[in-house]
Enzyme design. Structure first.
Site, short mmCIF file in Angstrom:
data_model
loop_
_atom_site.label_atom_id
_atom_site.label_comp_id
_atom_site.label_asym_id
_atom_site.label_seq_id
_atom_site.Cartn_x
_atom_site.Cartn_y
_atom_site.Cartn_z
N ARG A 1 0.76 -0.84 0.06
CA ARG A 1 0.13 0.09 0.36
C ARG A 1 0.92 1.31 0.33
O ARG A 1 2.23 0.89 0.13
CB ARG A 1 -0.80 0.00 1.23
CG ARG A 1 -1.89 -1.49 1.13
CD ARG A 1 -2.87 -1.38 2.76
NE ARG A 1 -3.87 -2.13 2.83
CZ ARG A 1 -5.20 -2.01 1.99
NH1 ARG A 1 -4.63 -1.12 1.33
NH2 ARG A 1 -5.52 -2.74 1.77
N ASP B 1 16.48 7.64 2.23
CA ASP B 1 16.54 6.67 1.76
C ASP B 1 17.53 5.22 2.00
O ASP B 1 19.36 5.78 2.03
CB ASP B 1 16.15 6.62 -0.10
CG ASP B 1 15.19 7.01 -0.41
OD1 ASP B 1 14.09 5.92 0.04
OD2 ASP B 1 14.64 7.78 -1.62
#
Length: 511
Positions: A203, A264
């Site tokens: 999701r 990240d």
């Protein structure tokens, strides 16, 4: 003497995945245990227990004999309303020493990685401790050996499928490209050719749609482990939400903190992808790496480094990985947002004349590469070239003949239903204020715009992009249409666009 328990209530506080408990500062448990705000507290309810972060309440929100649980904590402990819960300090998390060591440059060993992931999976880490782990792994700080160690620990922490098939196919996109909803189309093509593709997807957290959000418009995606196995056995494929089958549960927690910090980690991204593919029982995986100035991967050098790490980590677990470095300069398809992307997917599967051709061509290229891998070829890294003509012909025939759409419907019905998407009633078309050439499209601005309109929580919200790079537009031509389920959300999104006009940039004047 008062016993060390309180009665639990459920006030409906959403803390996403973080387990939180609320109690009065002057209640007997808080005072006797010496709890303070942000203490890590072990909660015992019958035979069930969990560690949660304590929030202190002053005033009359809670009576002295009650404690409140966040929705995440309530789902974890599953108490009855008013049930007794016992509280004590959570034990120290020993694996944090490995995280501190990594912050100071000490490599993570296999044993250390296993200990960290086990503690994260067990809910022993607070969000502050999770943030420290994410920071320790950020950028390119993880070596291949460390990435393999974390991947293995993530696999061991969740469930794992085993299929009665020599080759089990899968695909993944590293993300950062709105509307790139190739997965449902590719899965239908692969399964329609008698191959096995148990596709689990995520999701959205900060993006306007994940594959699971888009598929939820069309069918049920919260499948149990046994239900997913049955759907794959029946149809050859599935399109399920990975979180419902706990393939790599620790990863879902880590991703939540990475997104919140906007940090990240190459190694963590690779561990996330590979752990879920191995846990899904896949043997051959194609990974799409969109690369562009406003995509997640912004340079060919980064894409090449990421490709090497994905292939190397997959090989450590016997997984055959092929990568495609694709164009990430602009969104794919017209729609951005669950229902709008679902509409695009159906248009391609139904071969409608107005279907987005870029979504169709990308899906066919990926499906062709997977078909080639299924035959024992195509196990080396790629650079975006098309698969062999015979495989592209097979993929195209599967789509154009209607077999892919038939298989897609079959998968959806096996998962519970097949529904047509509905778009939000409140919408506004933004038009060009000058003539010229579309010289740039900012993926991040358009994704943010769709999110502010309500996606993905409002499934029918998002936007349609009416132009592509290089298109010639004149004054008053439609550039995009924003959809929202409430007038306030529509105006909020349009206000953002007014202050960020370079979502679609019109360059030189048209001749």
């Amino acid at each position: 003497m008062l016993e060390n328990y309180l009665h639990l209530i459920r006030p409906g506080i959403d803390t996403h995945q973080e387990l939180v408990v609320y109690m009065r500062q002057d209640c007997h448990v808080c005072r006797s245990e010496g709890f303070t705000a942000h203490s890590r507290v072990r909660i015992q309810v019958g035979e069930r227990s969990a560690v949660a972060t304590l929030n202190i309440v002053k005033g009359d929100f809670l009576p002295h004999n009650q404690a409140a649980l966040s929705e995440a904590a309530w789902r974890k402990l599953k108490p009855e309303e008013g049930e007794k819960a016992y509280f004590k300090h959570a034990p120290a998390v020993d694996s944090m020493s490995a995280v501190r060591g990594k912050l100071y440059g000490k490599p993570l060993t296999t044993a250390a990685a296993k200990s960290v992931i086990e503690d994260i999976n067990a809910g022993h880490y607070s969000d502050i401790q999770l943030a420290a782990f994410v920071a320790a792994c950020s950028g390119n700080r993880l070596t291949l050996d460390e990435t393999v160690a974390i991947t293995g620990a993530m696999i061991d922490a969740g469930q794992r499928f085993k299929w009665n098939s020599e080759r089990v196919l899968d695909k993944h996109c590293v993300g950062g490209l709105p509307g790139n909803r190739t997965t449902p189309i590719v899965t239908a093509i692969i399964a329609a050719n008698g191959l096995v593709m148990p596709k689990t997807s995520s999701r959205a957290i900060t993006s306007p749609a994940g594959t699971a959000d888009t598929m939820e418009v069309l069918t049920d995606v919260q499948l149990s482990y046994d239900r997913m196995a049955e759907v794959v056995k029946q149809t050859g494929g599935c399109l399920a939400w990975g979180g419902s089958v706990s393939l790599s549960p620790a990863d879902d927690v880590i991703i939540r903190v990475e997104r919140a910090l906007d940090l990240d980690s190459e190694g963590q991204l690779v561990a996330s992808v590979i752990s879920k593919k191995v846990a899904a029982g896949s043997t051959h995986v194609l990974i799409d790496i969109p690369t562009g100035p406003t995509a997640k991967v912004r340079s060919p050098e980064f894409a090449a480094r990421l490709s090497e790490l994905l292939i190397g980590t997959g090989a450590a677990f016997g997984l055959k990985v092929k990568t495609i470095i694709s164009d990430g300069s602009q969104p794919v398809g017209m729609g951005i947002g669950p229902a709008l992307e679902a509409r695009d997917v159906l248009k391609v599967l139904q071969c409608q004349t107005d279907s987005p051709q870029d979504l169709r061509s990308r899906s066919l290229a990926i499906a062709a590469a997977l078909l080639e891998m299924s035959a024992g070829n195509g196990q080396r890294t790629g650079t975006g070239q098309s698969a062999g003509n015979e495989w592209l012909t097979l993929a195209t025939d599967t789509l154009d003949s209607g077999r892919a759409y038939q298989k897609f419907q079959e998968i959806c019905l096996a998962q519970g239903r097949f529904s047509e998407p509905e778009l939000a009633a409140h919408r506004r078309t933004v038009k060009a204020t000058r003539g010229g050439i579309v010289s740039s499209v900012n993926n991040r601005i358009l994704a943010r715009l769709a999110s502010l309109a309500g996606a993905p929580n409002a499934k029918a919200a998002g936007l349609d992009l009416h132009v592509r790079l290089g298109d010639c537009v004149t004054l008053g031509d439609p550039l995009l249409t924003v959809y929202a389920e409430a007038p306030g959300e529509l105006e909020y999104a349009l206000d953002f666009l007014m202050s960020h006009p370079d979502g679609v940039h019109i360059g030189e004047e048209a001749v």
